[in-house]
Design a protein around this motif. Structure first.
Motif, short mmCIF file in Angstrom:
data_model
loop_
_atom_site.label_atom_id
_atom_site.label_comp_id
_atom_site.label_asym_id
_atom_site.label_seq_id
_atom_site.Cartn_x
_atom_site.Cartn_y
_atom_site.Cartn_z
N GLU A 171 62.76 53.84 37.89
CA GLU A 171 62.28 55.38 38.05
C GLU A 171 61.12 55.75 38.74
N SER A 172 60.03 54.61 38.58
CA SER A 172 58.87 55.19 39.35
C SER A 172 58.90 54.97 40.57
N LEU A 173 59.42 53.90 41.25
CA LEU A 173 59.54 53.45 42.39
C LEU A 173 60.44 54.11 43.58
N VAL A 174 61.52 54.72 42.92
CA VAL A 174 62.47 55.20 43.96
C VAL A 174 61.89 56.22 44.96
N LEU A 175 61.16 56.94 44.34
CA LEU A 175 60.69 58.26 45.28
C LEU A 175 59.60 57.56 46.45
N ILE A 176 59.21 56.26 46.19
CA ILE A 176 58.34 55.44 47.30
C ILE A 176 59.24 55.36 48.38
N ARG A 178 65.55 51.15 55.78
CA ARG A 178 65.82 50.18 54.91
C ARG A 178 65.40 50.12 53.52
N TYR A 179 64.17 50.88 53.35
CA TYR A 179 63.43 51.27 52.16
C TYR A 179 64.27 52.35 51.44
N ARG A 180 64.74 53.31 52.26
CA ARG A 180 65.36 54.29 51.48
C ARG A 180 66.81 53.84 51.22
#
Length: 607
Positions: free
Chosen positions: A403-408, A416-418
């Motif tokens: 939940e914390s890292l999805v936005l990053i 690739r990060y998305r």
């Protein structure tokens, strides 16, 4: 020069502390100290009338009905004299969150929101006090550093000093930096990609709404607790029930026009209005968390360039419109759903950690929520987690981490990060479905924002685009607005269903199995006894249970609502039931634990 700089920084600190003092004085003058959450155990022989008199005398506002003679309260008068009288009263056996020898509330006792029709006002004042004090303290530190060791002012310290000394320039630089960062984060896409997205998104949206019909009765007799905003939005449907009958036709008409790209912007705006109306009714009977993220996405996509390719509008315009939008403007449309998921996931993580810190993780809280939702889960794997505390802690940490890292990942410029963020979001929603039986299609639809839309006829910058078109200003404004609204809602803990939320679902944690049994799933009932001593039950809310226990003015209407006169009910009482668990096998038992809240009392006066 150094002395002048130090003086200006010191003056800034004093001004900010003055503002903090004024805000604090206004808060205390208007609202007093915040209520404190306490427990009071009364003497077993104390009758209801005497207890209610003492509650008023000591400014105790009931919150929940606990076991036996123990009640939880909001203590609204925390002065030492009042606390001393409460502790020393012979009718009080024990208290919790109160220092019983110093006659004060505990320093770490939970503070509750102010009881006021406008709770946002004291919340804003509290935030202003804290921010003014913290920023003022930072300015004081920089003033001392500038005076004592000016050579150490470099890097972040120098930037902070310049921000205090030249706030206008700092604000412009910050705005430019945010705009540049968000412009890099928004991916490129083409008009053709938006056209395909329009077809997919529109079709999924119509399928979601039209498969879940609503009725005018939902507005009149909601089964959920509603926010004032929600109640206001229901008024048109109460005043004109025929609006509900026409709602599906409205949504279908504008939805189809949107999908084919006919008057697309207008059609999407009208479709959004229809979906908002549907959600207002639909969430009177189910959690508004199921759709609020979808509604945010609809609002964030207003004004988008939907029909520049493969649409009725494009065919109708023909060659009259050669200039298209920039790839960033098209990319925002396909990316916005992923952004909303990233923001709401982060808000959910903050809600879990805000009040209990790392306890949500260290308690292995997921095992308790898996247990609560096990009757509706698709598999029983979640129950096995309860036998392995380390696994429960690991899964709790994993949920918070995702939940914390999805936005990053969403804000990363590389796809690739998305994609990784999308797979993490998919895994979380799949876990909800498998382990808890939670299927929220409004959230699943938003996963299309993680698809590789940039591969659909990759767009290039239009040759006729001037400098003013190179930055997707409207898209960036919507992104900033999405972040701003969630920051405000989460800081002020506002719940304005069905659109705005802190996303605090499943934020409750339990310290132990005993704590879970005591607090989880408590339900209140009016139990009626007729002449044959047959019991009849009617579920009520906790505030309604408190009202009946106190014989409040709403008692008569509640009893009449629950029991038809033809049933010949002679006595009623309030009963609380809680879940009962077989902890050895980690399973819910069919028979709940029952606790009598009130003794039976006659209701002949209500006939």
């Amino acid at each position: 020069m150094t002395a002048s700089r130090s003086l200006r920084l010191l003056t800034t600190a004093l001004v900010l502390w003055l503002l903090a003092g004024l805000a604090y004085g206004s808060l205390r003058l208007a609202f007093g100290p915040p209520p404190v959450f306490v427990h009071v155990r009364w003497s077993p022989g104390l009758d209801n009338v005497s207890r209610q008199r003492l509650e008023q005398q000591y400014h105790l506002r009931p919150i929940a009905l606990e076991e036996g003679s123990t009640f939880s309260y909001a203590l609204t008068d925390t002065r030492s004299d009042n606390v001393r009288d409460l502790v020393l009263d012979p009718a009080v056996e024990d208290t919790h969150n109160i220092h019983r020898t110093a006659f004060r509330v505990g320093y770490f006792a939970p503070r509750l929101p102010y009881t006021t029709p406008y709770p946002a006002v004291p919340a804003v004042l509290e935030i202003a006090v804290r921010l003014s004090f913290i920023i003022g303290f930072a300015s004081l530190c920089l003033a001392i550093l500038s005076r004592v060791a000016p050579g150490l002012q470099w890097g972040p310290a120098l930037m902070a000093t310049n921000a205090f000394l030249h706030p206008g320039q700092a604000l412009r630089r910050t705005t430019d930096a945010i705009e540049a960062f968000l412009s890099r984060a928004i991916p490129n896409a083409s008009a053709e990609a938006v056209a395909v997205f329009r077809l997919v998104f529109g079709g999924l949206l119509l399928d979601l709404v039209l498969r879940r019909p609503v009725s005018a009765a939902m507005a009149v007799d909601p089964s959920n607790a509603l926010s004032p905003t929600h109640e206001f939005m229901l008024r048109p449907f109460i005043a004109a029930p025929w609006l509900t009958d026409w709602l599906p036709a409205w949504i279908l008409l504008w939805g189809l026009l949107f999908i084919v790209g006919a008057f697309a912007r207008t059609a999407f705006a009208c479709l959004t209005i229809g979906v908002l109306g549907w959600a207002t009714l639909y969430t009177t009977a189910t959690s508004y968390h199921t759709v609020c993220s979808l509604l945010l996405t609809l609002l964030a996509l207003q004004g988008a360039r939907w029909s520049d390719a493969w649409s009725v509008d494009a065919r109708r315009r023909g060659d009259r419109q050669r200039v298209r939008a920039t790839p960033k403007q098209y990319g925002y449309v396909t990316w916005a759903p992923a952004l909303v998921i990233g923001i709401v996931f982060l808000a959910a993580a903050v809600a879990k950690l805000r009040d209990t810190g790392l306890a949500w993780i260290l308690n292995g809280t997921v095992k308790y929520h898996f247990l609560s939702d096990s009757p509706s889960a698709l598999v029983d794997w979640g129950l096995q987690v309860g036998h392995h505390p380390w696994m429960a802690v690991a899964l709790s940490f994993g949920a918070i981490a995702i939940e914390s890292l999805v936005l990053i990942g969403v804000l990363a410029s590389a796809y690739r990060y998305r994609l990784l963020a999308g797979l993490a979001s998919l895994s979380l929603l799949t876990g909800f479905l498998l382990f808890q039986g939670l299927y929220w299609p409004g959230w699943w639809i938003l996963l299309i924002g993680f698809l590789p839309w940039h591969l659909v006829r990759p767009g290039t910058e239009p040759a006729s685009a001037g400098p003013e078109r190179l930055q997707p200003r409207l898209a960036i404004a919507f992104v900033v607005a999405l972040f701003a609204q969630q920051i405000v809602v989460s800081l002020l803990r506002l719940e304005a269903s069905p659109v705005f939320s802190t996303y605090d679902m499943y934020s409750t944690t339990y310290a132990s199995p005993a704590d879970y049994e005591h607090n989880a799933g408590q339900v209140y009932w009016i139990v009626g006894l007729d002449r044959t001593v047959e019991t009849r039950r009617c579920r009520i809310s906790e505030p309604e249970a408190v009202a009946i226990e106190r014989r409040g003015p709403s008692t008569e209407s509640l009893v009449r609502h629950c029991f038809d006169p033809s049933l010949r009910v002679q006595q009623v009482m309030v009963e609380a039931t809680r879940v009962q668990v077989d902890w050895e096998n980690w399973r819910l038992l069919d028979e709940p634990l029952r606790t009598r809240v009130t003794e039976p009392f006659e209701i002949e006066q209500f006939r």
